[in-house]
Design a protein around this motif. Sequence first.
Motif, PDB file in Angstrom:
ATOM      1  N   ASP A   1       3.824 -17.104  -7.122  1.00  0.00           N
ATOM      2  CA  ASP A   1       4.088 -15.948  -7.162  1.00  0.00           C
ATOM      3  C   ASP A   1       2.376 -14.662  -7.153  1.00  0.00           C
TER       4      ASP A   1
ATOM      5  N   ASP B   1       4.357  -3.721  -7.946  1.00  0.00           N
ATOM      6  CA  ASP B   1       3.492  -4.139  -7.490  1.00  0.00           C
ATOM      7  C   ASP B   1       1.985  -4.727  -8.161  1.00  0.00           C
ATOM      8  N   LEU B   2       1.919  -2.871  -9.001  1.00  0.00           N
ATOM      9  CA  LEU B   2       0.375  -2.731  -9.720  1.00  0.00           C
ATOM     10  C   LEU B   2       1.646  -3.061 -11.040  1.00  0.00           C
ATOM     11  N   PRO B   3       0.437  -2.829 -11.976  1.00  0.00           N
ATOM     12  CA  PRO B   3       1.027  -2.907 -13.431  1.00  0.00           C
ATOM     13  C   PRO B   3       1.138  -1.425 -13.714  1.00  0.00           C
TER      14      PRO B   3
ATOM     15  N   LYS C   1      -0.779 -11.547  -6.662  1.00  0.00           N
ATOM     16  CA  LYS C   1      -2.095 -10.212  -7.533  1.00  0.00           C
ATOM     17  C   LYS C   1      -3.479 -10.591  -6.730  1.00  0.00           C
TER      18      LYS C   1
ATOM     19  N   PHE D   1      10.300  -8.838  -5.818  1.00  0.00           N
ATOM     20  CA  PHE D   1      10.670 -10.835  -4.918  1.00  0.00           C
ATOM     21  C   PHE D   1      11.402 -11.843  -5.779  1.00  0.00           C
ATOM     22  N   HIS D   2      11.846 -10.777  -6.801  1.00  0.00           N
ATOM     23  CA  HIS D   2      12.949 -11.569  -7.407  1.00  0.00           C
ATOM     24  C   HIS D   2      14.071 -10.873  -7.760  1.00  0.00           C
TER      25      HIS D   2
ATOM     26  N   TYR E   1       8.285  -9.735   1.721  1.00  0.00           N
ATOM     27  CA  TYR E   1       7.255 -10.013   2.412  1.00  0.00           C
ATOM     28  C   TYR E   1       6.719  -9.455   3.765  1.00  0.00           C
TER      29      TYR E   1
ATOM     30  N   LYS F   1      -4.099 -14.066 -15.659  1.00  0.00           N
ATOM     31  CA  LYS F   1      -4.564 -14.268 -17.100  1.00  0.00           C
ATOM     32  C   LYS F   1      -3.638 -15.770 -17.797  1.00  0.00           C
TER      33      LYS F   1
ATOM     34  N   HIS G   1       0.696  -1.612  -0.172  1.00  0.00           N
ATOM     35  CA  HIS G   1       0.006   0.591  -0.218  1.00  0.00           C
ATOM     36  C   HIS G   1       0.774   1.255   0.143  1.00  0.00           C
TER      37      HIS G   1
ATOM     38  N   ASP H   1       0.286  -6.543 -17.556  1.00  0.00           N
ATOM     39  CA  ASP H   1       0.181  -6.634 -16.418  1.00  0.00           C
ATOM     40  C   ASP H   1       0.392  -8.594 -16.990  1.00  0.00           C
ATOM     41  N   LEU H   2       1.532  -9.239 -17.796  1.00  0.00           N
ATOM     42  CA  LEU H   2       1.757  -9.746 -17.285  1.00  0.00           C
ATOM     43  C   LEU H   2       2.693 -10.584 -16.569  1.00  0.00           C
ATOM     44  N   ILE H   3       3.538  -9.644 -16.243  1.00  0.00           N
ATOM     45  CA  ILE H   3       5.094  -9.895 -15.386  1.00  0.00           C
ATOM     46  C   ILE H   3       5.033  -9.813 -14.060  1.00  0.00           C
ATOM     47  N   ALA H   4       5.540 -10.617 -13.361  1.00  0.00           N
ATOM     48  CA  ALA H   4       5.740 -10.607 -11.588  1.00  0.00           C
ATOM     49  C   ALA H   4       6.497  -9.192 -11.042  1.00  0.00           C
ATOM     50  N   SER H   5       6.149  -8.865 -10.060  1.00  0.00           N
ATOM     51  CA  SER H   5       6.559  -7.758  -9.026  1.00  0.00           C
ATOM     52  C   SER H   5       8.384  -7.924  -9.100  1.00  0.00           C
TER      53      SER H   5
ATOM     54  N   ALA I   1      -9.540 -11.236 -11.787  1.00  0.00           N
ATOM     55  CA  ALA I   1      -8.923 -10.715 -11.456  1.00  0.00           C
ATOM     56  C   ALA I   1      -7.779 -10.476 -12.548  1.00  0.00           C
ATOM     57  N   ARG I   2      -6.504 -10.777 -12.017  1.00  0.00           N
ATOM     58  CA  ARG I   2      -5.074  -9.695 -12.562  1.00  0.00           C
ATOM     59  C   ARG I   2      -4.798 -11.388 -12.663  1.00  0.00           C
TER      60      ARG I   2
ATOM     61  N   GLY J   1      -8.394  -6.291 -11.361  1.00  0.00           N
ATOM     62  CA  GLY J   1      -8.104  -6.469 -12.730  1.00  0.00           C
ATOM     63  C   GLY J   1      -8.963  -5.971 -14.094  1.00  0.00           C
TER      64      GLY J   1
ATOM     65  N   PHE K   1      -9.318 -13.080 -18.198  1.00  0.00           N
ATOM     66  CA  PHE K   1      -8.437 -12.724 -16.976  1.00  0.00           C
ATOM     67  C   PHE K   1      -9.782 -12.511 -16.178  1.00  0.00           C
TER      68      PHE K   1
ATOM     69  N   ILE L   1      -6.104  -4.169  -8.522  1.00  0.00           N
ATOM     70  CA  ILE L   1      -6.345  -5.535  -7.895  1.00  0.00           C
ATOM     71  C   ILE L   1      -7.392  -6.014  -8.550  1.00  0.00           C
TER      72      ILE L   1
END
Lengths: 504, 434
Positions: B344, A339-341, B349, A371-372, A213, B313, A191, A364-368, B310-311, A356, B308, A354
């Motif tokens: 993840d 964290d958000l697109p 998400k 964390f990586h 986390y 896909k 947030h 929005d296809l990739i993780a945040s 929610a987030r 979607g 989709f 959130i």
Amino acid sequence: MKESSDFEFDDLQGLLRFGYGKLTDTSFLLLNIVNADLAKKWLETAPISSALTQDPPPETALQIAFSVEGLRALGLEESVVEGFSDEFIVGMAGDESRSRRLGDVGSNAPQQWKWGGHAAQVPHVLLLLYATKGGLDAWQKTIEGEHFSNAFELLQELPTLYIGDIEPFGFPDSISQPTVDWMQRQSTDTHERDRYSNLLAPGEIVLGYRNEYGQYTARPLIDPRKDKFATVLPGAEDDLPLKDFGRNGTYLVLRQLSQDVPGFWQFLDQVADHIPEKREQLAAAMVGRELDGTPLVPAHIPGISRKEYENDFTYDQDPKGNYCPLGAHVRRSNPRTGDLPTSACGPVDRLIKILGFGQRPDEDLIASSRFHRLLRRGRTYGPALAPKDAIERHAPVAERGIQFICLVGNISRQFEFVQNAWTMNSKFDGVQDEKDPMLGNREPLMSGESTDHFNSPDPAGPMRTTCHLPQFVTTLGGGYFFMPGLRALKYISALPANRTGSPS
Amino acid sequence: MTPQSSFMIVAAVRDGQLKDLHALLASMNNLPGHADPNNKLIPFGKFDRLHFARFVIIEARTAQEIRAFGVTPRPWQPTLAFLGDIDGDMQTFFLELIERAEPGLKKVFSHCEGFSGENQDLLGWMKANNINASATYVNWIGRTVRQIHEEAALHRSLSTYLQKTADDVGRENVRALRQKLLSYVEMEKYKGRLTLTPPEPTPPEWKMRNLLHMIGIPLILLLLSPLLLVIALIFALRLRMLERSDPELFIRPSREHLAELTVQEDRDVSNQYSVFGDVKPGVVRLLTFKFVLLVTDYFARHIYNHGFLARIKTIHFARWVFMDNNHRVFFASNYDGSHESYMDDFINKVGWGLNLTFTNGVGYPTTRWIIKEGANREHAFKYTQRRHQIPTEVWYKAYPGLTAVDLARNSRIRQGVEIRQSNDAEIREWLSLI
């Protein structure tokens, strides 16, 4: 809030804080323990460098890490070993499913590695020696002392050679690094931070601290009432009566990656019809940076050249990859996503995101990314070969590559995820059946679809496709190690003799 | 538009038959856990309405965990489940199945209780043993297997042709390029090398039921809202109390268990996921679980039905099923990417949605106000979901190599063939997809 000076840098091995870039001469030794008692004696007095700053800067450094077999050989109890992650215990090459996940198949398969490829070959100890130019031999003599040669058996010295701050293909290396937030000043709450930040919670890199986390990564904790030797260890922040064997330690991932430098440049030269500018352009598109390190992003801050962005940019303004192709190496390795697109303005907008809604199908296809992340500490090997020489038909043949090293708190969520979900993933960010143009193997999909191509999106319309990419990088060896904190090293060296050689 | 449906045929495995059944099911595979589409028992590849199928032997590996709640585990007999996601209705698909694979099906089901052998009425038995899910998710309602294959072929064909012609025509010359591509498609269709079957009319009965469901559920909830509000308040407080007192089970899955699961993973670009566990004791938990799934099902049917959830896909099909007289729950999904990246997504998400649902399952990490924390307790969550995951004996996907994102892209490419773009920017966008 902790001040920087409060951090236990005296208990950390220095590599967690420094790259030792000025110490250009290195020797990476893979050792087996032949006499555990002598090994512990040696360890007791070994001058392992801490992460404290020194003035003047040191001219030498020594770092040590152990494989799970190494820890067992020194007599670490199995109950402690079981506190480590499964990846570490099983090992990089110890499970075919892991190899498949990491892309270690075909010519990358562990069966063909020079070291570490099967259980009997996994070295016990990784010793990293660093010195200023010309100082390595003397340093090696100093650290070896009296017990070394009887305690250890040298399996292999991994080649390393300083060729300037570039990797063998000729690009500047290690520009993208997370900055560890030692003072834990930045919130990990989504947030308060939904955009990409290069600051990283210490627990992502060092065990025993809060990770992104806000949690403590699982690690070996020891009850000092049951094990009196454990009193030298730091306490576990999250589980106080217990002692933390992992605290101030980290997992070290090592991979020897061979790079076919002439193969790379000759292929590009041919595709580029022998036009140098075109050749370099395509190389830059594949890497995601120009030869001088300039990132391929639109110049969006007036008065600042793109070169100056260095590690301070995101791909937010280039969602389709028109500037930096989606599949480019550095974009895959660190997509710089939040964290958000896209940034949320206000709680309603946040809720919509959130849930979607309001997204393009390719968004929005990739993780945040937070964390990586990986803290990279690799070194190159093999003689330098400039691109203009590499394209010559008789370019000097030599083994060239990188001893890739990264330090992480969670091997599966960090190193393995990046390798699997980003580098080797033929669908990363919606790309069409292509793997990392630099690092990827060229194995076809299970369905038979080929993956040996590279697409550059083009604002004019059709993508530009480069076909039949040969494999440029091959894995020659690798292993997962644990690099303990200095008090944990004390604990290891004090382990009672009768425990040594406990069955694995 | 042809709507999708699903089936799940469930029957307990007869005593002493488990080993044989494992071996028989494994004989359908050509890779660990992956069906040979042409296998002799059930040649999945011959069914052009079948998206995904799987055989799972549901065993209660985590049955003892409920003891932490002071409850004695209910007995559970290993149970065979045959799941499929199909185009059109179940009845006609079952008939097709029987027509092509009667001996194979009989051979498999003969290991189950209540199946009496050669003279068994197969259709009747399958229908009698079919159980409905409490919620199902379909990535794209109306997208058929046939459409997926046709559109993939269209994309492949256009992609090869575009690479050849782009430079001849000129990359900037987008209108001419489009014209070339469109004529090419016409020619290929004429030669019979490409087919783009128009969608079937939507069955009126389904349309009606869907409409009734869409209006009916909110209407009922609205009518009951005064009552529901009061109940919700009581439930919220009661759930918060339970959250505070429920035992947290931090149990690491064994490496043998993990190896059994991972050997089936990362062979194709998609993977399967089957989990099974206990519902937490008490009527509050069960009712919450049921209500959340009712809402999930509603959203999946009417809102998240075009690419989709929610987030996320990357999920093709998913379902939530109550079993053992509402004491246990089974979840199955087909997703793109590796397990680690699926997790993840789950945590980062849609952690809130996962918490909402599985906070009612035994072993799930402690939540706060049922949407907070939970999955965010990374280790506890990853341990619990792996612990409750069970291997899938046989898994079939009709379109290996294709992700849900690929399927959506291919549909957009097809749309561009059938509907002319109005300006150059749209043409460029379309060309960039190919």
